[in-house]
Design an enzyme around this catalytic site. Structure first.
Site, short mmCIF file in Angstrom:
data_model
loop_
_atom_site.label_atom_id
_atom_site.label_comp_id
_atom_site.label_asym_id
_atom_site.label_seq_id
_atom_site.Cartn_x
_atom_site.Cartn_y
_atom_site.Cartn_z
N ASP A 116 49.48 45.48 37.42
CA ASP A 116 48.06 45.28 37.80
C ASP A 116 46.31 44.98 36.55
O ASP A 116 47.52 44.55 35.62
CB ASP A 116 47.68 45.64 38.70
C1 GLC Z 1 42.53 43.49 40.78
C2 GLC Z 1 43.74 44.08 42.00
C3 GLC Z 1 44.83 42.69 42.55
C4 GLC Z 1 44.42 41.17 41.42
C5 GLC Z 1 44.32 41.35 40.42
C6 GLC Z 1 43.97 40.12 40.01
O1 GLC Z 1 42.17 44.60 40.03
O2 GLC Z 1 44.15 44.84 42.28
O3 GLC Z 1 45.03 43.10 44.05
O4 GLC Z 1 45.47 40.87 42.41
O5 GLC Z 1 42.79 42.78 39.44
O6 GLC Z 1 42.35 39.71 40.59
#
Ligand code: GLC
Length: 722
Positions: free
Chosen positions: A253
């Site tokens: 993430d």
């Molecule tokens: C965010 C979220 C994730 C998302 C990623 C990219 O912090 O936790 O669900 O897909 O970053 O935006």
């Protein structure tokens, strides 16, 4: 595969590690540094660029100006739409209609692919039972089976029949795993889940995505049992790779690899890179621990090159499957117009079937256009084209939105005079300046429709709430409208279940609309005026008050289950009541033991009657499929759709089993008076669970099966598996 082996053999260590880097490419990052990194092969994927021309430019540099010409993965969160916005996933889950979720994901795929996107980070298949958690809005609810069936439909929608088609994009099951159990519902918090609970509740929906062919997974930010998934080899290697055989890429993430240092699992980014690589996180999103430290970790022998090769091969395999080596560029002219009629119709149908009728006293709904000659439309969310789209709509085009106010005006035309009073600046306002005008409008009108709930910013990532009652002084507004003495219909737009106890007795009907997306307005108008009967069913339990959380239908029986004769409400306890006299059972003195609205619940403008639930097999055998039949009759006066649900209870197990579990559902449409016989096939997997030894098994014994319109279904039968 030989193409990948050949490519790998020609790649330098830096080029291999470059494939593991995903960089943010929204417009302020588009610069010479990015271009030179692309030329050097130091980037394998980008995120957050949605301009087709820029995406084509970045692809062209990667493909034509770098040594090996490896195309880019281009990612963007289009979790419930790109420009045309569907209801939030929790709202889509309330449709219990896999085909509709598949169509909604298809709309998002086609619209975003035209902009050069080839990867999205959805579906969220975290199971959660905590409405305090802001990201509950992104989930498909509290149940592993419903989440699995609907999540698989979303994967099919994004990925299409063939990933290499121009309008197919790779899906990403997230956030693996256990994120939905974040303590106190506070985002990014610790999740402590016993392995048996992890395997029986929180992992099944991810396994279902792997079985559905999801291309990628994303590791969750959270701390799971002391080892954040981004560095958790038990989760990422033993479960995902060894037990499930998943071979696709796992993406971290946002900066979650470097966050292993903040978690205190690693002392610095170098050890974080090592921990994540050893866990098999293929791609690092947004941070640079891999780029900064993997080359040296490999050269020093602390990480084998085979570990890197295996992870890079998986990334290259995905790029091959996506057809990017043959066709890396997008041509928007080859795609249907964004926000076209077909997409709008999908958004409208999804919104319509997501609406859940929770109260309807004396059939206050549907409103009759003949009887209602004047209507007061009140509240901060009646005419908010942006707010109704909900969370995670970076690219949502609110000019596409149709608001409830406009849709109602369009529906009634000159037959009914509309007086509109927002009454509150935002859903959080404490001001009562417009309350007098709202009261006057309600007093003069034949009925009032009040639009309540949460602005979109109050749910989603990092937006958890400790108090889940209506924000601001909305409850006071409802009390005032009630005092006008005319019918009050409440429509609630929110990203989570709310505790509605303080208004529920003051309204004549209540429609829960989640954040219904671009076409929320027409859908709400259709339901309010009876063009269509509501058919939505709750994918998550609504508590009476937040102190009951977690409260969910598939709970264990405990040794002292609550019941009416084992419970005395706090207001009914006489002075000096002896300590053991209030009922020694599992309940709260003030809230009792029932939720406000249970899982699977939703009213209709008609009634459905269930009968003759039977198991066809005379001697049901362990390991064999069981056939259940049931009759459903529309006993009312209007044609309507019903979500028929089947629940199973394993009465005795080697570990305690839930009092009931959803194991099947069918959405049907019946005319008044029509009866239909439905058949459910329970395959052996429906009886399986993980036992103390962490092995999946099913066990002989007695079972209850019920078929009905919600999780309190009582029409059923008992059978024995031998
Ligand atoms: C965010 C979220 C994730 C998302 C990623 C990219 O912090 O936790 O669900 O897909 O970053 O935006």
């Amino acid at each position: 595969m030989e193409r990948i082996t050949d490519l790998l053999s020609r790649m330098t260590l830096e080029e291999k590690i470059g494939q593991m880097a995903m960089v943010n490419a929204d417009s302020h990052d588009i610069n010479e540094d990015l271009y030179s990194a692309l030329r050097d092969g130091r980037i394998g994927s980008t995120i957050n660029q949605v301009d087709a021309e820029i995406n084509n430019k970045l692809q062209r540099i990667a493909v034509e100006d770098s040594r090996l010409g490896i195309p880019l993965l281009v990612g963007r969160d289009v979790i419930h739409g790109f420009r045309t916005i569907m209801p939030i996933p929790l709202g889509q889950a309330a449709t219990w209609n896999p085909d509709l979720l598949c169509q909604g994901a298809r709309v998002a795929a086609v619209e975003s692919a035209s902009a050069g996107i080839n990867w999205t980070f959805a579906p969220v298949v975290d199971v959660s039972r905590d409405p305090r958690w802001g990201r509950i809005a992104e989930t498909l609810g509290e149940d592993p089976y419903l989440t699995s069936v609907l999540g698989a439909a979303v994967v099919r929608g994004y990925q299409g029949d063939d990933l290499s088609l121009d309008d197919s994009i790779a899906a990403c099951a997230k956030h693996f795993a256990g994120y939905g159990a974040t303590e106190a519902g506070r985002d990014y918090n610790t999740a402590n889940i016993p392995e048996i609970e992890l395997r029986n509740v929180y992992l099944p929906s991810f396994k279902a995505m792997v079985d559905a062919g999801v291309a990628t997974l994303m590791a969750s930010f959270s701390d799971l049992n002391g080892i954040p998934p981004t560095g958790n080899q038990f989760l990422m290697r033993q479960i995902l790779r060894d037990e499930w055989g998943f071979e696709g890429p796992v993406v971290s993430d946002w900066e979650s690899i470097e966050e292993l240092v903040m978690h205190g699992l690693c002392s610095d980014n170098r050890s974080a890179a090592q921990a994540a690589a050893m866990a098999g996180i293929n791609i690092e999103m947004a941070s640079s621990a891999y780029a900064d430290h993997l080359p040296e970790l490999v050269k020093s022998g602390e990480i084998d090159i085979e570990v890197i090769d295996e992870m890079v091969a998986s990334i290259l395999e995905l790029k091959l499957k996506l057809g990017l080596f043959e066709q890396p560029y997008t041509d928007p002219h080859k795609f249907p117009d964004i926000g076209n009629e077909k997409n709008i119709e999908t958004a409208r149908r999804a919104a319509l079937q997501s609406l859940v009728l929770l109260e309807n006293r004396d059939n206050a709904l549907p409103l009759s256009q003949d009887a209602i000659r004047s209507l007061a439309i009140v509240g901060p969310l009646a005419d908010q084209s942006y707010e109704q789209m909900g969370t995670w709509v970076f690219d949502g085009d609110d000019s596409i939105s149709e608001t409830p106010l406009n849709a109602i005006r369009a529906m009634v035309g000159d037959s009914c005079s509309i007086s509109y009073v927002p009454a509150m600046e935002t859903s959080r306002s404490q001001s009562t300046d417009q309350f007098e005008a709202a009261y006057a409008a309600a007093k003069q009108a034949d009925a009032t429709v009040v639009f309540l709930g949460e602005e979109s910013i109050l749910s989603g990532e990092a937006h958890s709430l400790a108090n889940i009652e209506l924000p601001g002084n909305q409850a006071e507004l409802v009390r005032l409208l009630h005092s006008a003495g005319k019918p009050v219909i409440a429509v609630v737009l929110a990203g989570r279940p709310l505790a509605l106890g303080n208004i529920i007795d003051l309204v004549d009907a209540l429609v829960f609309a989640w954040h219904p997306g671009s076409m929320g307005g027409p859908a709400i108008a259709d339901i309010l005026f009876g063009v269509e009967s509501p058919s939505g069913k709750l994918p998550i339990t609504f508590p009476k008050m937040v102190g009951q959380v977690p409260i969910y239908y598939a709970h264990k029986n405990t040794g002292r289950p609550a019941s009416p004769d084992l419970f005395v409400h706090i207001d009914d306890i006489e002075p000096r009541t002896p300590q053991l006299q209030t009922g020694m059972s599992s309940h709260h003195l003030d809230a009792g033991y029932e939720p406000m609205y249970h899982f699977g619940y939703g009213l209709s403008y008609t009634r459905f009657e269930y009968s003759q639930v039977e198991v066809l097999e005379s001697e049901p055998r362990l390991g064999q499929s069981i056939t259940v039949r049931a009759n459903v009759k529309n006993t009312g006066k209007v044609e309507a759709e019903e979500v028929v649900q089947l629940y199973l209870r394993d009465l005795v197990g080697s570990v305690t089993r839930p009092v009931r579990e959803l194991k099947g559902f069918q959405r049907i449409r019946l005319k008044p008076g029509e009866t239909r016989q439905l058949t459910f096939l329970l395959k052996p997997g429906a009886f399986e669970f993980f036992g103390q030894d962490m092995k999946k098994r099913s066990e002989a014994g007695k079972f209850n099966v019920w078929v009905g319109g919600d999780s309190n279904a009582m029409t059923g039968t008992e059978f024995e598996l031998t």
